[in-house]
Design an enzyme around this catalytic site. Sequence first.
Site, PDB file in Angstrom:
ATOM      1  N   HIS A 539      57.759  22.340  61.238  1.00  0.00           N
ATOM      2  CA  HIS A 539      58.518  23.513  61.662  1.00  0.00           C
ATOM      3  C   HIS A 539      58.102  23.897  63.085  1.00  0.00           C
ATOM      4  CE1 HIS A 539      58.811  24.721  57.115  1.00  0.00           C
ATOM      5  NE2 HIS A 539      59.493  23.635  57.410  1.00  0.00           N
ATOM      6  N   THR A 540      58.006  22.928  63.956  1.00  0.00           N
ATOM      7  CA  THR A 540      57.474  23.151  65.295  1.00  0.00           C
ATOM      8  C   THR A 540      58.516  23.798  66.196  1.00  0.00           C
ATOM      9  OG1 THR A 540      58.099  20.895  65.845  1.00  0.00           O
ATOM     10  CG2 THR A 540      55.868  21.257  65.101  1.00  0.00           C
TER      11      THR A 540
END
Length: 604
Positions: A539-540
Site C-alpha cells: 500500500h505504498t
Amino acid sequence: MLQFRELIIALTSALTWFLLGDTPGDPEGYVQDATDIRTEYDFIIIGAGSAGAVIANRLSEIADWNILLLEAGGDESMSGQIPLFAAGIQLTSRDWQYKTTPQANGCFGNANQQCLWPRGKMLGGSSSINYMLYVRGNKRDYDKWRDDGNTGWGYDDVLPYFLKSEDNQNPFLAGTKYHGKGGYLTVGEAGFRSPLGAAFIQGGVEMGYENRDYNGEFQTGFMFSQGTVRRGSRCSTSKAFLRPVRNRKNLHVSMYSHVKKILINPDTKEATGVMFEKHGKVYAVTATKEVVLSAGSVASPQILMLSGVGPAAHLIEKGITPILDQPYVGENLHDHIGLIGMVFLLDEPYSIVSASRVMSLPVLLNYTLFGGTAMSLLGGVEGIAFVNSKYADATDDWPDMQLHFGSGSDISDDGAAIRYAHGITDEVWNEYYKPIVNKDSWTIFPYFLRPKSRGNILLKSNDPYDKPLINPNYFSNPDDILVTIEAVKFSLALSKTDAFQKVGTKFYDKPYPGCKDKQLWTDEYWECWIKSSSFTLAHTVGTCKMGPDSDPTAVVDPELNFRGIKNLRVADTSIMPSVPSGNTNAATIMVGEKAADLIKKTWL
C-alpha cells in the site's frame, strides 16, 4: 506435490480459457499489442495499472483524441485469474520483484534484512497481482486531504468516482448511496464461505463489533471481504477498463515498452513526449497535449529522476543533468506493514488446505463451471476487520487497526508458494513451520493503518533498467510498532472467543526463531516477532505528494499537475499525501477516474 499443484492450476486455467475465451464480440477479449506506433499522440500514459488503465479508457471516450498507453510488461497470466493462488504470481516475470534496502527496524527475518515488494509488471499493474481486496478507506482520510488544502479531494468529492467505476454484485449493496451499479469494475464477495469465516464474524460480534459494510456509512466492524472479482475470477483494471474498449481506433496499447525517460524541454520546462524501448528498439514519441505518469509510487519518482526532475544533488551524483531541482520527488514514502505468519491451529477440518481439499478434479470443475469453491477466495483472505487500539478514540469511526483473516495460513499449501511470497527463509520454515505443515489452521495479518514512519525512493544508477533504491524506513517512528503490537494482541483475544473455541482454536505458541531470548508474550517479544517477520501490504504511497501552493513539500497540485513542468500530470498512489485507512487499489482506481475528469476539464 508441487508438480501436481501446478498441473491443477494449469488445467483450471485452460478450462477457464476454453469456456470463457476470446471471441470478436467478447467484452473481455484480449488486448492486442500495438505494432504500428505513431510519432505523435495527444496523450501518452505511462503505466497500464490501477490508475493508468482507467485514464486510458476515459480519455479514449473522446474520439478526436489519440492515446498511447505504455506498459513495461505483457498481458495477465491465465493462472493469475484464480483468486486463491494470487501469491503464486509473485516472484515471476509478471512481478517487478522489488526489494527494500536493508532495514534497520524491520525485515530482520528476510535475507539481508530486505523485505520483498511485489508489484505487477503487466496490463492491470498491481491490480493483476494483488489479493483483489476492494477497500476504499475511511471518509476521514479524504476529508483530511481536503482540509490540508487539496480542494476537491474530500470524501463527498471522491465518493462519486468510487461509484462511477463500480458494478457491485451484492443485491443488498448495489445501487445504494455507497455502492455503484453498472460501472466497468465488478465488485463482489467470493463464491465460497468456510465455517471459519463465520467464526471470524461471530467472534467480532462477541467482542462488541458489528458485522457491517466497511465501504459504507461506517468502517469500524467485521465483514466478509469485498473484492474485484467477476464470476469467481480476478477482475483487474485491464479486464475491467481496457478489454472492453480494446477496439477503439484512437487507443494504442504498447506492451513490453520500458520507459527510459520523459522528454522535457529544459528551457521551457515543458513535457513534450516519452522515450521508451520495446524489443530492442528505442522510440521517441511526442505528446501534443500531456504526458500522464501513472507508473506507481516506486516507478513514477524513478522515471521523473531519470528525466532530470528530482533532487539536483542526487541526480548529478548519478550522472544526470537536472532540468528541475525538486527535492521532494521520491520523499514521503510510506506503507502499511504488519506481522505475517501467525498460525492458529484447530481441531475441525474446516481450513483451506491445498493438498487435500483444493487440488482435486471435482473442486477444479466446480470452480471452472460455477466460480465457487475455495479457489474463489481472495488470496485466501476471507474476512476483514477494522478495529480500535487503546490509542484510538473508540467513540469515533476512525479505527487505527486492520485485520486480514485467512481461513488457512502459511502452512496450508505444503510450502509451495506462500512462504516464498512472504520471504520466509528456509531456516525459519524448517524450524518453525515445517513441523505443522498442512495441519488445519487459520491466520490473521494485523497491522497499523496510519503509519508515521517515512522513507524515500532514490536511483541506484542512471540506467533505466536498474531497480531503484527503496527505503521505507519501517518502524522508524516508535508509535508504529506500538499500535502493531496492539493489533497482534487483539488477534489473540479474537482467537479466545467462543466462536473460535468451538472449533478448537489454539495459537501455535512455539517461540519464533530469533526471538527466543525475549520473555514470551511480552510487548518486547511481539516487537521482536513483528520486526523479524515484517511484510508489506503493498500500500505504498506519497512519493509525488499532492498539496496546495502553500505546501513546500508538494510535488503535484490538487489538479495533479506537476509543479514546475508544463503538460505533465501524475496520477497514481504516489500523489496521495497520506495512505488511506485500508487497502489502496480501490483508491487508486478512484484517482484514475478523477484524473481523467481533470484532464478533460483542461482540454475540453
